[in-house]
Each structure stands twice: as structure tokens, then as C-alpha cells.
Write a protein that holds these residues in place. Structure first.
Motif, short mmCIF file in Angstrom:
data_model
loop_
_atom_site.label_atom_id
_atom_site.label_comp_id
_atom_site.label_asym_id
_atom_site.label_seq_id
_atom_site.Cartn_x
_atom_site.Cartn_y
_atom_site.Cartn_z
N LYS A 39 -5.22 -10.49 -1.18
CA LYS A 39 -5.12 -9.08 -0.83
C LYS A 39 -4.19 -8.29 -1.73
CE LYS A 39 -7.75 -9.41 2.89
NZ LYS A 39 -9.05 -8.73 3.00
N LEU A 41 -1.15 -7.77 -1.02
CA LEU A 41 -0.13 -7.22 -0.14
C LEU A 41 -0.23 -7.92 1.20
CD1 LEU A 41 -1.89 -5.28 1.93
CD2 LEU A 41 -1.92 -3.80 -0.07
N SER A 43 0.77 -7.37 5.59
CA SER A 43 1.26 -6.57 6.71
C SER A 43 0.78 -7.26 7.97
CB SER A 43 0.73 -5.14 6.66
OG SER A 43 -0.62 -5.10 7.03
N ARG A 79 6.69 -3.20 -0.44
CA ARG A 79 5.26 -2.97 -0.62
C ARG A 79 4.56 -2.90 0.74
NH1 ARG A 79 2.28 -6.47 -5.00
NH2 ARG A 79 0.73 -4.88 -4.50
N ASP A 80 5.06 -3.62 1.72
CA ASP A 80 4.51 -3.55 3.07
C ASP A 80 4.72 -2.14 3.63
OD1 ASP A 80 3.39 -4.53 5.52
OD2 ASP A 80 5.43 -4.56 6.33
N ARG A 82 5.04 0.54 1.91
CA ARG A 82 4.17 1.43 1.17
C ARG A 82 2.75 1.39 1.74
NH1 ARG A 82 0.76 0.75 -3.27
NH2 ARG A 82 0.39 2.65 -4.47
N TYR A 83 2.30 0.20 2.10
CA TYR A 83 0.97 0.04 2.70
C TYR A 83 0.87 0.83 4.00
CZ TYR A 83 -3.05 -2.45 4.73
OH TYR A 83 -4.26 -2.77 5.30
N ASN A 87 -1.46 4.24 4.82
CA ASN A 87 -2.36 4.33 5.97
C ASN A 87 -2.01 5.53 6.84
OD1 ASN A 87 -3.82 2.14 5.20
ND2 ASN A 87 -2.94 0.72 6.67
N ARG A 135 -9.64 3.59 1.98
CA ARG A 135 -8.44 3.33 1.21
C ARG A 135 -8.76 2.49 -0.02
NH1 ARG A 135 -4.48 -0.65 0.79
NH2 ARG A 135 -2.34 0.11 0.74
N VAL A 137 -7.77 -0.24 -2.80
CA VAL A 137 -6.88 -1.38 -2.97
C VAL A 137 -7.11 -1.99 -4.34
CG1 VAL A 137 -6.26 -3.68 -2.14
CG2 VAL A 137 -6.84 -1.89 -0.50
#
Length: 221
Positions: A39, A41, A43, A79-80, A82-83, A87, A135, A137
């Protein structure tokens, strides 16, 4: 989700969570590391949506927190965040795009209104539209991907897919999928796709506004 499907889902989650207690720390981290590589990333949502993975709560319980588990597989926690922030911004963007669609339809002469219960847009009392914001990615190899989920229970006649750009700040392009061709609740799009998919791709929504415009009876005759 139907009651039976919900019961099956909960049963599956229970089995997976129970199984995680029999996994060693390294086995759990190996699964998490593989997911991160796939992925790009991590979360709680990403973990919980992956079939066959222990739940995010199982990782939090085993390693003290999700952030600590992230660190053990080399994932940078910011980075989490940011994700999550992306969203959040996309959720705020959705009603703005719906308003733009309504404005565009009305400016072209259509009678359009939003069903607030389903978020569908009803056009001329004849057909319905639904908007999905996709989104973007970037994979570890630099490729761009858009993973879509459709709420088929809404059964809109046309689904407008808004693909976001690589920074997830502005629309990149649009797909107009008729209901008759919606064969799955999930779809993955790349930068280039088969003709069967890219035939529905457009740079803007002007064509939609044009074809939705009612034709006066005199002109139709």
C-alpha cells in the motif's frame, strides 16, 4: 450491508482476531510489513480493510499502540496522519463537487436537485446521478492508482467518478459509468486502463450537461 452479511463479517473478524493471538510477534509484523510494501502507507482503516489480516486493535493490543507497530516495520507515523488528513479533505470536497454538478446542470437548462437522504442528484425527474471522489495513491514503484468503492444499494443511473490528481488537491479527470455497466462494488483504475473502462473517461463534465438538457417539444418534432 444485509443482516446476514453483517453477521458473517463479524464472525470472520472474530476468527481473525482470535487467530492473531496464536501468531508470534514476528508473524504479525511480517504481515504488517507486507501490507505496508503493497500500500505504501498504513492506517487503522487500511489494516482493517485487508482480508486475512489481524485487526488494527489486535496490533495495538500486542505492541502497545499502532504507532509502535508502524515503527517496527519502518513506517513513518506522520505519513499516517497525512493519509487521514487527505481523507478528511476529500470528504469535505464531495459536497462541493455535488454543488458544482448541480450548478452545471441547471446552467445548461436542466431541472436538478439533490436527494439529501441518499446524496443522489435527480435530473429532470428522469434519471439519477451519484458522485464518487477517488483518492489517488502512489505505489512504491511510482505508479498512480485509484481504488473505488460503489454503494450499489443507491442504484444511480450514472455514477460520476472524480479522479483526484497525484497530490489529491484537485480533480484530474472524470469517469461516467452507466448503471448497466456497474458490475462490481469495487474497481481499481490505473493511469491507463482498458478501452472498456477508458471509453467512459472525460476531461470535464460538459458532455453530461449537454446530454441532460431537455429538448423542447417543438425541436423534438
Amino acid at each position: 450491508m444485509a443482516v446476514v452479511e453483517r453477521e458473517l463479517f463479524e464472525a470472520a473478524r472474530t476468527i481473525i482476531s482470535a487467530r492473531s493471538f496464536r501468531l508470534s510477534d514476528e508473524e504479525m509484523l511480517q504481515s504488517l510489513r507486507k501490507l505496508y510494501q503493497q500500500k505504501g502507507l498504513l492506517s487503522g482503516i487500511v489494516i482493517d480493510e485487508c482480508e486475512g489480516m489481524p485487526s488494527s486493535s489486535a496490533y495495538s493490543s500486542r505492541f502497545g499502540s499502532l504507532l509502535r507497530a508502524y515503527g517496527l516495520v519502518g513506517f513513518t507515523p506522520d505519513r499516517d496522519y497525512r493519509y487521514v488528513e487527505i481523507n478528511r479533505e476529500l470528504r469535505k470536497l464531495h459536497p462541493e463537487i455535488v454543488r458544482e454538478v448541480l450548478d452545471g446542470l441547471r446552467a445548461a437548462g436542466s431541472d436538478a436537485w439533490q436527494d439529501l437522504q441518499t446524496d443522489r442528484v435527480i435530473v429532470n425527474g428522469e434519471f439519477s446521478l451519484s458522485v464518487v471522489v477517488a483518492r489517488c495513491v502512489e505505489t512504491p514503484t511510482g505508479l498512480l492508482r485509484w481504488h473505488l468503492r460503489f454503494d450499489t444499494s443507491l442504484a444511480p443511473d450514472i455514477t460520476i467518478v472524480v479522479r483526484m490528481d497525484s497530490a489529491n488537491r484537485a480533480p484530474f479527470d472524470y469517469y461516467l459509468f452507466p448503471r448497466i455497466d456497474m458490475l462490481s462494488e469495487k474497481l481499481r483504475l490505473g493511469e491507463e486502463n482498458t478501452l472498456g473502462l477508458d471509453a467512459y473517461r472525460f476531461d470535464g463534465l460538459e458532455l453530461l450537461y449537454d446530454i441532460a438538457t431537455p429538448i423542447p417539444l417543438g425541436e423534438a418534432a
